[in-house]
Design a protein around this motif. Structure first.
Motif, PDB file in Angstrom:
ATOM      1  N   ALA A 131       9.860  -1.735  -2.256  1.00  0.00           N
ATOM      2  CA  ALA A 131       9.352  -2.453  -1.083  1.00  0.00           C
ATOM      3  C   ALA A 131       7.840  -2.300  -0.985  1.00  0.00           C
ATOM      4  O   ALA A 131       7.111  -3.266  -0.707  1.00  0.00           O
ATOM      5  CB  ALA A 131      10.029  -1.939   0.190  1.00  0.00           C
ATOM      6  N   ALA A 132       7.334  -1.080  -1.227  1.00  0.00           N
ATOM      7  CA  ALA A 132       5.897  -0.843  -1.166  1.00  0.00           C
ATOM      8  C   ALA A 132       5.153  -1.609  -2.263  1.00  0.00           C
ATOM      9  O   ALA A 132       4.041  -2.097  -2.041  1.00  0.00           O
ATOM     10  CB  ALA A 132       5.618   0.657  -1.285  1.00  0.00           C
ATOM     11  N   PHE A 133       5.757  -1.699  -3.430  1.00  0.00           N
ATOM     12  CA  PHE A 133       5.171  -2.451  -4.542  1.00  0.00           C
ATOM     13  C   PHE A 133       4.950  -3.905  -4.130  1.00  0.00           C
ATOM     14  O   PHE A 133       3.883  -4.486  -4.391  1.00  0.00           O
ATOM     15  CB  PHE A 133       6.116  -2.362  -5.737  1.00  0.00           C
ATOM     16  CG  PHE A 133       5.677  -3.115  -6.966  1.00  0.00           C
ATOM     17  CD1 PHE A 133       4.520  -2.767  -7.629  1.00  0.00           C
ATOM     18  CD2 PHE A 133       6.448  -4.157  -7.471  1.00  0.00           C
ATOM     19  CE1 PHE A 133       4.125  -3.447  -8.780  1.00  0.00           C
ATOM     20  CE2 PHE A 133       6.064  -4.842  -8.608  1.00  0.00           C
ATOM     21  CZ  PHE A 133       4.899  -4.486  -9.261  1.00  0.00           C
ATOM     22  N   ASN A 137       1.209  -6.377  -3.056  1.00  0.00           N
ATOM     23  CA  ASN A 137       1.044  -7.564  -3.910  1.00  0.00           C
ATOM     24  C   ASN A 137       1.403  -7.296  -5.361  1.00  0.00           C
ATOM     25  O   ASN A 137       0.795  -7.835  -6.278  1.00  0.00           O
ATOM     26  CB  ASN A 137      -0.392  -8.101  -3.806  1.00  0.00           C
ATOM     27  CG  ASN A 137      -0.739  -8.581  -2.419  1.00  0.00           C
ATOM     28  OD1 ASN A 137       0.057  -9.261  -1.784  1.00  0.00           O
ATOM     29  ND2 ASN A 137      -1.911  -8.208  -1.935  1.00  0.00           N
ATOM     30  N   ARG A 138       2.382  -6.427  -5.562  1.00  0.00           N
ATOM     31  CA  ARG A 138       2.916  -6.120  -6.888  1.00  0.00           C
ATOM     32  C   ARG A 138       1.828  -5.618  -7.840  1.00  0.00           C
ATOM     33  O   ARG A 138       1.864  -5.879  -9.042  1.00  0.00           O
ATOM     34  CB  ARG A 138       3.612  -7.352  -7.475  1.00  0.00           C
ATOM     35  CG  ARG A 138       4.779  -7.855  -6.627  1.00  0.00           C
ATOM     36  CD  ARG A 138       5.322  -9.175  -7.136  1.00  0.00           C
ATOM     37  NE  ARG A 138       5.847  -9.054  -8.477  1.00  0.00           N
ATOM     38  CZ  ARG A 138       7.088  -8.690  -8.784  1.00  0.00           C
ATOM     39  NH1 ARG A 138       7.946  -8.398  -7.806  1.00  0.00           N
ATOM     40  NH2 ARG A 138       7.497  -8.605 -10.026  1.00  0.00           N
ATOM     41  N   LYS A 139       0.887  -4.849  -7.292  1.00  0.00           N
ATOM     42  CA  LYS A 139      -0.228  -4.361  -8.117  1.00  0.00           C
ATOM     43  C   LYS A 139      -0.121  -2.880  -8.459  1.00  0.00           C
ATOM     44  O   LYS A 139      -0.642  -2.452  -9.494  1.00  0.00           O
ATOM     45  CB  LYS A 139      -1.558  -4.620  -7.397  1.00  0.00           C
ATOM     46  CG  LYS A 139      -1.908  -6.102  -7.289  1.00  0.00           C
ATOM     47  CD  LYS A 139      -3.233  -6.299  -6.591  1.00  0.00           C
ATOM     48  CE  LYS A 139      -3.611  -7.774  -6.514  1.00  0.00           C
ATOM     49  NZ  LYS A 139      -4.893  -7.987  -5.799  1.00  0.00           N
ATOM     50  N   THR A 140       0.504  -2.094  -7.587  1.00  0.00           N
ATOM     51  CA  THR A 140       0.588  -0.651  -7.828  1.00  0.00           C
ATOM     52  C   THR A 140       1.755  -0.061  -7.052  1.00  0.00           C
ATOM     53  O   THR A 140       2.312  -0.709  -6.155  1.00  0.00           O
ATOM     54  CB  THR A 140      -0.730   0.041  -7.424  1.00  0.00           C
ATOM     55  OG1 THR A 140      -0.709   1.395  -7.873  1.00  0.00           O
ATOM     56  CG2 THR A 140      -0.932   0.013  -5.922  1.00  0.00           C
ATOM     57  N   ILE A 141       2.115   1.173  -7.379  1.00  0.00           N
ATOM     58  CA  ILE A 141       3.225   1.871  -6.729  1.00  0.00           C
ATOM     59  C   ILE A 141       2.680   3.157  -6.125  1.00  0.00           C
ATOM     60  O   ILE A 141       2.079   3.968  -6.843  1.00  0.00           O
ATOM     61  CB  ILE A 141       4.328   2.211  -7.750  1.00  0.00           C
ATOM     62  CG1 ILE A 141       4.834   0.941  -8.432  1.00  0.00           C
ATOM     63  CG2 ILE A 141       5.485   2.945  -7.066  1.00  0.00           C
ATOM     64  CD1 ILE A 141       5.699   1.230  -9.661  1.00  0.00           C
ATOM     65  N   GLY A 168       2.334  12.367  -2.153  1.00  0.00           N
ATOM     66  CA  GLY A 168       1.305  13.318  -1.761  1.00  0.00           C
ATOM     67  C   GLY A 168       1.832  14.741  -1.679  1.00  0.00           C
ATOM     68  O   GLY A 168       3.026  14.998  -1.826  1.00  0.00           O
ATOM     69  N   SER A 169       0.934  15.674  -1.376  1.00  0.00           N
ATOM     70  CA  SER A 169       1.287  17.089  -1.353  1.00  0.00           C
ATOM     71  C   SER A 169       2.275  17.435  -0.250  1.00  0.00           C
ATOM     72  O   SER A 169       2.992  18.436  -0.340  1.00  0.00           O
ATOM     73  CB  SER A 169       0.021  17.939  -1.195  1.00  0.00           C
ATOM     74  OG  SER A 169      -0.663  17.596   0.005  1.00  0.00           O
ATOM     75  N   SER A 170       2.326  16.614   0.786  1.00  0.00           N
ATOM     76  CA  SER A 170       3.281  16.833   1.881  1.00  0.00           C
ATOM     77  C   SER A 170       4.463  15.882   1.807  1.00  0.00           C
ATOM     78  O   SER A 170       5.231  15.748   2.765  1.00  0.00           O
ATOM     79  CB  SER A 170       2.574  16.682   3.234  1.00  0.00           C
ATOM     80  OG  SER A 170       1.564  17.653   3.393  1.00  0.00           O
ATOM     81  N   GLY A 171       4.592  15.198   0.676  1.00  0.00           N
ATOM     82  CA  GLY A 171       5.693  14.263   0.488  1.00  0.00           C
ATOM     83  C   GLY A 171       5.411  12.861   0.968  1.00  0.00           C
ATOM     84  O   GLY A 171       6.262  11.974   0.853  1.00  0.00           O
ATOM     85  N   GLU A 172       4.209  12.633   1.484  1.00  0.00           N
ATOM     86  CA  GLU A 172       3.855  11.321   2.005  1.00  0.00           C
ATOM     87  C   GLU A 172       3.472  10.365   0.874  1.00  0.00           C
ATOM     88  O   GLU A 172       3.041  10.805  -0.191  1.00  0.00           O
ATOM     89  CB  GLU A 172       2.695  11.443   2.993  1.00  0.00           C
ATOM     90  CG  GLU A 172       1.308  11.614   2.390  1.00  0.00           C
ATOM     91  CD  GLU A 172       0.996  13.007   1.879  1.00  0.00           C
ATOM     92  OE1 GLU A 172      -0.179  13.244   1.512  1.00  0.00           O
ATOM     93  OE2 GLU A 172       1.908  13.851   1.847  1.00  0.00           O
ATOM     94  N   GLN A 177       1.232   8.017  -1.331  1.00  0.00           N
ATOM     95  CA  GLN A 177      -0.191   7.965  -1.618  1.00  0.00           C
ATOM     96  C   GLN A 177      -0.605   6.514  -1.829  1.00  0.00           C
ATOM     97  O   GLN A 177      -0.322   5.912  -2.864  1.00  0.00           O
ATOM     98  CB  GLN A 177      -0.514   8.785  -2.866  1.00  0.00           C
ATOM     99  CG  GLN A 177      -0.385  10.278  -2.679  1.00  0.00           C
ATOM    100  CD  GLN A 177      -0.778  11.043  -3.932  1.00  0.00           C
ATOM    101  OE1 GLN A 177      -0.359  10.705  -5.037  1.00  0.00           O
ATOM    102  NE2 GLN A 177      -1.580  12.084  -3.771  1.00  0.00           N
ATOM    103  N   TRP A 178      -1.275   5.969  -0.823  1.00  0.00           N
ATOM    104  CA  TRP A 178      -1.684   4.573  -0.876  1.00  0.00           C
ATOM    105  C   TRP A 178      -3.057   4.451  -1.542  1.00  0.00           C
ATOM    106  O   TRP A 178      -3.838   5.402  -1.532  1.00  0.00           O
ATOM    107  CB  TRP A 178      -1.727   3.993   0.535  1.00  0.00           C
ATOM    108  CG  TRP A 178      -0.390   4.042   1.203  1.00  0.00           C
ATOM    109  CD1 TRP A 178       0.111   5.050   1.970  1.00  0.00           C
ATOM    110  CD2 TRP A 178       0.641   3.060   1.109  1.00  0.00           C
ATOM    111  NE1 TRP A 178       1.387   4.749   2.371  1.00  0.00           N
ATOM    112  CE2 TRP A 178       1.745   3.538   1.866  1.00  0.00           C
ATOM    113  CE3 TRP A 178       0.745   1.828   0.476  1.00  0.00           C
ATOM    114  CZ2 TRP A 178       2.930   2.820   1.985  1.00  0.00           C
ATOM    115  CZ3 TRP A 178       1.920   1.105   0.599  1.00  0.00           C
ATOM    116  CH2 TRP A 178       2.993   1.597   1.348  1.00  0.00           C
ATOM    117  N   PRO A 179      -3.357   3.287  -2.102  1.00  0.00           N
ATOM    118  CA  PRO A 179      -4.682   3.097  -2.706  1.00  0.00           C
ATOM    119  C   PRO A 179      -5.794   3.285  -1.679  1.00  0.00           C
ATOM    120  O   PRO A 179      -5.578   3.119  -0.471  1.00  0.00           O
ATOM    121  CB  PRO A 179      -4.632   1.642  -3.196  1.00  0.00           C
ATOM    122  CG  PRO A 179      -3.182   1.319  -3.318  1.00  0.00           C
ATOM    123  CD  PRO A 179      -2.491   2.097  -2.248  1.00  0.00           C
ATOM    124  N   ALA A 180      -6.978   3.618  -2.142  1.00  0.00           N
ATOM    125  CA  ALA A 180      -8.127   3.801  -1.248  1.00  0.00           C
ATOM    126  C   ALA A 180      -8.351   2.533  -0.426  1.00  0.00           C
ATOM    127  O   ALA A 180      -8.301   1.416  -0.947  1.00  0.00           O
ATOM    128  CB  ALA A 180      -9.373   4.127  -2.066  1.00  0.00           C
TER     129      ALA A 180
END
Length: 214
Positions: free
Chosen positions: A56-58, A62-66, A70-74, A76-79
């Motif tokens: 779903a996040a992919f 826009n089907r560019k990245t997955i 993160g260190s707390s299980g969250e 990690q979204w692109p900058a």
């Protein structure tokens, strides 16, 4: 794993939804994830849920990245991107925005008997009174309160970087399609008594809550 993809609008924002059949999941499906090794010790349900959420996040990206983990299980979204993922039953949803705070949560409506048993850990007496007087069945109102707090905490975590309990925010209004949460304590950079408006919808036996303050 067998999945179907669709979208719908909530408060003008596009929610990306994956409906999946966990019975069709195999470990080989995880190889699609760049971070699949981090899930090697997870249970089958956790793996299937995680995979559906990342699909779903992919789509949300826009089907560019997955998003990674993160260190707390969250996620990690692109900058420069704020996003959120949730899953419940055989559904996973994701949403992202270029700015602001974003949090989404989907929950199966909690049975009233169970809701009464756990309510002291989720809402205080003032909230209980508000939910009793809001005009919605208690099971629906309680699930909305539970879900909304989950959405808010997901949205604030990237900035707060701290654990938040259910007593960190209080439901101060609940109306058709909107809900307001107010912080009961300071969560820097957010101030005590700061209010946040969330949107919600009822889909079959589930509710979905969203905060997207772009």
């Amino acid at each position: 794993m067998y999945t179907t993809y669709s979208t719908f609008l909530l408060a003008g924002h596009t929610v990306h939804r994956i409906t999946f059949d966990p019975a069709t999941f195999t470990d080989a499906d995880l190889l699609w994830l760049p971070h699949h090794q981090q899930l090697s010790q997870a249970g089958r349900k956790r793996k299937a849920d995680h995979l559906a959420g990342r699909i779903a996040a992919f789509h949300a990206l826009n089907r560019k990245t997955i998003p990674g983990i993160g260190s707390s299980g969250e996620p990690q979204w692109p900058a420069g991107i704020a996003g959120s993922i949730s899953h419940s039953g055989t559904q996973a949803v994701a949403i992202c925005s270029k700015n602001g705070i974003v949090g989404i949560d989907c929950e199966a409506i909690i049975d009233e008997h169970e809701a009464r048993e756990i309510q002291d850990g989720v809402i205080d007496m003032r909230e209980a009174q508000l939910l009793a007087e809001c005009g919605f069945p208690f099971d629906l109102a309680f699930t909305l309160a539970f879900s909304a707090k989950e959405s808010l905490f997901k949205a604030l975590f990237p900035r707060v970087q701290a654990w938040m309990g259910f007593d960190s925010a209080r439901v101060t209004s609940l109306a058709a399609h909107t809900l307001t949460l107010t912080l009961t304590c300071p969560l820097p950079p957010f101030a005590q008594n700061q209010a946040f408006t969330l949107h919600w919808c009822h889909i079959d036996t589930q509710v979905l809550t969203l905060i997207c303050d772009a």
